[in-house]
Design an enzyme around this catalytic site. Structure first.
Site, PDB file in Angstrom:
ATOM      1  N   ARG A 104       0.875  -1.186   0.000  1.00  0.00           N
ATOM      2  CA  ARG A 104       0.000   0.000   0.000  1.00  0.00           C
ATOM      3  C   ARG A 104       0.897   1.216   0.000  1.00  0.00           C
ATOM      4  O   ARG A 104       1.689   1.431   0.930  1.00  0.00           O
ATOM      5  CB  ARG A 104      -0.904   0.008   1.232  1.00  0.00           C
ATOM      6  CG  ARG A 104      -1.612   1.341   1.418  1.00  0.00           C
ATOM      7  CD  ARG A 104      -2.701   1.308   2.445  1.00  0.00           C
ATOM      8  NE  ARG A 104      -3.834   0.539   1.968  1.00  0.00           N
ATOM      9  CZ  ARG A 104      -5.036   0.525   2.555  1.00  0.00           C
ATOM     10  NH1 ARG A 104      -5.248   1.243   3.643  1.00  0.00           N
ATOM     11  NH2 ARG A 104      -6.012  -0.207   2.056  1.00  0.00           N
ATOM     12  N   HIS A 131      -7.592   0.491  -6.159  1.00  0.00           N
ATOM     13  CA  HIS A 131      -7.694  -0.394  -4.993  1.00  0.00           C
ATOM     14  C   HIS A 131      -8.316  -1.733  -5.445  1.00  0.00           C
ATOM     15  O   HIS A 131      -9.432  -2.077  -5.081  1.00  0.00           O
ATOM     16  CB  HIS A 131      -8.562   0.283  -3.926  1.00  0.00           C
ATOM     17  CG  HIS A 131      -8.416  -0.294  -2.546  1.00  0.00           C
ATOM     18  ND1 HIS A 131      -7.546  -1.327  -2.241  1.00  0.00           N
ATOM     19  CD2 HIS A 131      -9.042   0.010  -1.369  1.00  0.00           C
ATOM     20  CE1 HIS A 131      -7.644  -1.617  -0.954  1.00  0.00           C
ATOM     21  NE2 HIS A 131      -8.540  -0.827  -0.409  1.00  0.00           N
ATOM     22  N   GLN A 134      -9.802  -4.444  -3.030  1.00  0.00           N
ATOM     23  CA  GLN A 134     -11.086  -4.051  -2.447  1.00  0.00           C
ATOM     24  C   GLN A 134     -12.228  -4.314  -3.427  1.00  0.00           C
ATOM     25  O   GLN A 134     -13.245  -4.910  -3.066  1.00  0.00           O
ATOM     26  CB  GLN A 134     -11.054  -2.554  -2.082  1.00  0.00           C
ATOM     27  CG  GLN A 134     -12.352  -2.046  -1.505  1.00  0.00           C
ATOM     28  CD  GLN A 134     -12.669  -2.647  -0.141  1.00  0.00           C
ATOM     29  OE1 GLN A 134     -11.854  -2.565   0.761  1.00  0.00           O
ATOM     30  NE2 GLN A 134     -13.824  -3.271   0.015  1.00  0.00           N
ATOM     31  N   ASP A 224     -17.642   6.182  -1.399  1.00  0.00           N
ATOM     32  CA  ASP A 224     -16.369   6.206  -0.671  1.00  0.00           C
ATOM     33  C   ASP A 224     -16.368   7.499   0.148  1.00  0.00           C
ATOM     34  O   ASP A 224     -17.231   8.368  -0.049  1.00  0.00           O
ATOM     35  CB  ASP A 224     -15.224   6.207  -1.708  1.00  0.00           C
ATOM     36  CG  ASP A 224     -13.841   6.015  -1.109  1.00  0.00           C
ATOM     37  OD1 ASP A 224     -13.734   5.743   0.109  1.00  0.00           O
ATOM     38  OD2 ASP A 224     -12.851   6.147  -1.857  1.00  0.00           O
ATOM     39  N   CYS A 264     -16.396   0.617   1.011  1.00  0.00           N
ATOM     40  CA  CYS A 264     -15.114  -0.060   1.264  1.00  0.00           C
ATOM     41  C   CYS A 264     -14.660   0.103   2.714  1.00  0.00           C
ATOM     42  O   CYS A 264     -13.869  -0.692   3.199  1.00  0.00           O
ATOM     43  CB  CYS A 264     -14.058   0.459   0.302  1.00  0.00           C
ATOM     44  SG  CYS A 264     -13.724   2.229   0.450  1.00  0.00           S
ATOM     45  N   ARG A 292     -12.758  -9.447   2.079  1.00  0.00           N
ATOM     46  CA  ARG A 292     -11.364  -9.144   1.716  1.00  0.00           C
ATOM     47  C   ARG A 292     -10.488 -10.353   2.009  1.00  0.00           C
ATOM     48  O   ARG A 292      -9.624 -10.724   1.216  1.00  0.00           O
ATOM     49  CB  ARG A 292     -10.855  -7.931   2.515  1.00  0.00           C
ATOM     50  CG  ARG A 292     -11.518  -6.597   2.204  1.00  0.00           C
ATOM     51  CD  ARG A 292     -11.078  -6.038   0.866  1.00  0.00           C
ATOM     52  NE  ARG A 292      -9.637  -5.891   0.757  1.00  0.00           N
ATOM     53  CZ  ARG A 292      -8.933  -4.845   1.205  1.00  0.00           C
ATOM     54  NH1 ARG A 292      -9.569  -3.821   1.758  1.00  0.00           N
ATOM     55  NH2 ARG A 292      -7.619  -4.783   1.057  1.00  0.00           N
TER      56      ARG A 292
HETATM   57  N1  NVA Z   1     -10.408   6.229  -1.133  1.00  0.00           N
HETATM   58  C1  NVA Z   1     -10.019   5.811   0.190  1.00  0.00           C
HETATM   59  C2  NVA Z   1     -10.122   4.325   0.323  1.00  0.00           C
HETATM   60  C3  NVA Z   1      -9.774   3.804   1.676  1.00  0.00           C
HETATM   61  C4  NVA Z   1      -9.850   2.316   1.754  1.00  0.00           C
HETATM   62  C5  NVA Z   1      -8.604   6.286   0.460  1.00  0.00           C
HETATM   63  O1  NVA Z   1      -7.747   6.203  -0.439  1.00  0.00           O
HETATM   64  O2  NVA Z   1      -8.349   6.775   1.563  1.00  0.00           O
HETATM   65  N1   CP Z   2     -11.012  -0.711   2.808  1.00  0.00           N
HETATM   66  C1   CP Z   2      -9.735  -0.696   3.195  1.00  0.00           C
HETATM   67  O1   CP Z   2      -8.806  -0.885   2.404  1.00  0.00           O
HETATM   68  O2   CP Z   2      -9.579  -0.482   4.525  1.00  0.00           O
HETATM   69  P1   CP Z   2      -8.217  -0.144   5.281  1.00  0.00           P
HETATM   70  O3   CP Z   2      -7.792   1.221   4.822  1.00  0.00           O
HETATM   71  O4   CP Z   2      -8.570  -0.183   6.727  1.00  0.00           O
HETATM   72  O5   CP Z   2      -7.199  -1.175   4.915  1.00  0.00           O
END
Ligand code: NVA
Ligand code: CP
Length: 308
Positions: A104, A131, A134, A224, A264, A292
């Site tokens: 990540r 993502h 997800q 989101d 998500c 997940r």
């Molecule tokens: N769009 C959000 C998704 C979190 C799982 C982010 O990037 O923070």
């Molecule tokens: N949805 C998701 O990726 O959650 P986290 O940011 O907690 O990993």
């Protein structure tokens, strides 16, 4: 050449068929109390983060451990990566130790560079652009909860930010062929190259200005947060710009009867979704979070060579 999973498009329609079938089997097996397989035979997998996480971190650690491997969780901020060690060096170092690199990190181009020098699969666990783990779990949740409507007949509606989640839904619609209506506030549209390619691949991908119009007849409504990780300074402006883009009872009423709602997570009830809609659909949302784990187990089985 290792098989990477950086964008949703890195797997084919056929691959997803197998992936979801396997995810169902793994979920059922776990429900019956079988938690541990010995597929990985103790092999380690690196799970690397330069952004916060709850679900991704825990679900990947469980996934690797339950496949009989060993997850090494590393905050990239503590590593030499953060001090500028070349990505091509990091890739070769990790490849000497682990069977896959789950990562990540903000700029997706860094993952592409990493993958070019890695001899093990690189898995995108969220970037600023995408993502895919997800959305794979989200689609699996639609198969599970989506009133037995076949995937190609599902009508998904995306409301809100055109960022990493929306862009991945566009790629999922292109690969899997379901209808997708997208409604984003002005100035928050997805990357035009991703939108254009999705529309070229799937004529049922549409952009609508009016969120209510986008939700009309939808079998799945999803959204989101207004403000993704790394954009915290924009939060106040986004709260204003996203007015009218909340998933609320009126919007859900425009969708099909019994439409499911997905998120998500993490969510901000009262902001992008009302508390009432969120709680009414909590069963699907938390199944989505649990999924997940099952989908990522199936994904690691698919990508790491030499597994049964
Ligand atoms: N769009 C959000 C998704 C979190 C799982 C982010 O990037 O923070
Ligand atoms: N949805 C998701 O990726 O959650 P986290 O940011 O907690 O990993």
């Amino acid at each position: 050449m290792p098989r990477h999973y950086i964008t949703f498009r890195d797997l084919s329609l056929e691959d997803y068929g197998l992936l979801f079938q396997r995810s169902f089997a793994l979920k059922e097996e776990r429900r019956k109390g079988v938690y541990l397989r010995n597929h990985l035979k103790g092999r380690p997998v690196a799970v690397l983060f330069s952004k916060n996480s709850t679900r991704t971190r825990v679900s990947f650690e469980c996934a690797v451990n339950e496949l009989g491997g060993h997850a090494i969780i590393l905050n990239l901020g503590d590593s030499q990566w953060a001090r500028g060690e070349p990505l091509s060096h990091s890739a070769r170092v990790f490849s000497g130790y682990v069977s896959a690199i789950v990562i990540r990190h903000g700029p997706e181009n860094d993952l592409v560079k990493l993958s070019e020098s890695a001899s093990v699969p690189v898995v995108n666990a969220l970037t600023d652009e995408r993502h895919p783990c997800q959305v794979a779990a989200d689609v699996f949740t639609i198969l599970e909860k989506g009133r037995k409507i076949p995937l190609e007949k599902q009508k998904v509606c995306w409301i809100g930010d055109g960022g990493n989640m929306c862009q991945t839904w566009l790629e999922a619609a292109a690969v899997l062929g379901f209808a997708l209506n997208v409604s984003c506030p002005e100035g928050y549209q997805p990357d035009p190259s991703i939108s254009k390619r999705a529309m070229a691949d799937n004529p049922e991908v549409r952009f609508l200005q009016d969120p209510l119009e986008a939700a009309r007849g939808a079998t799945v409504v999803t959204t989101d947060v207004f403000t993704s990780m790394g954009r915290e300074k924009e939060a106040e402006r986004r709260r204003k710009d996203f007015q009218g883009f909340q998933v609320n009872a009126k919007l859900m009423a425009a969708a099909a009867e019994d439409a499911i709602f997905l998120h998500c997570l993490p969510a901000h009830p009262g902001e992008e979704v009302t508390e009432e809609v969120f709680e009414r659909h909590a069963d699907s949302v938390f199944a989505e979070a649990e999924n997940r784990l099952h989908v990522q187990k199936a994904l690691l089985e698919l990508l790491i060579p030499g597994l049964p």
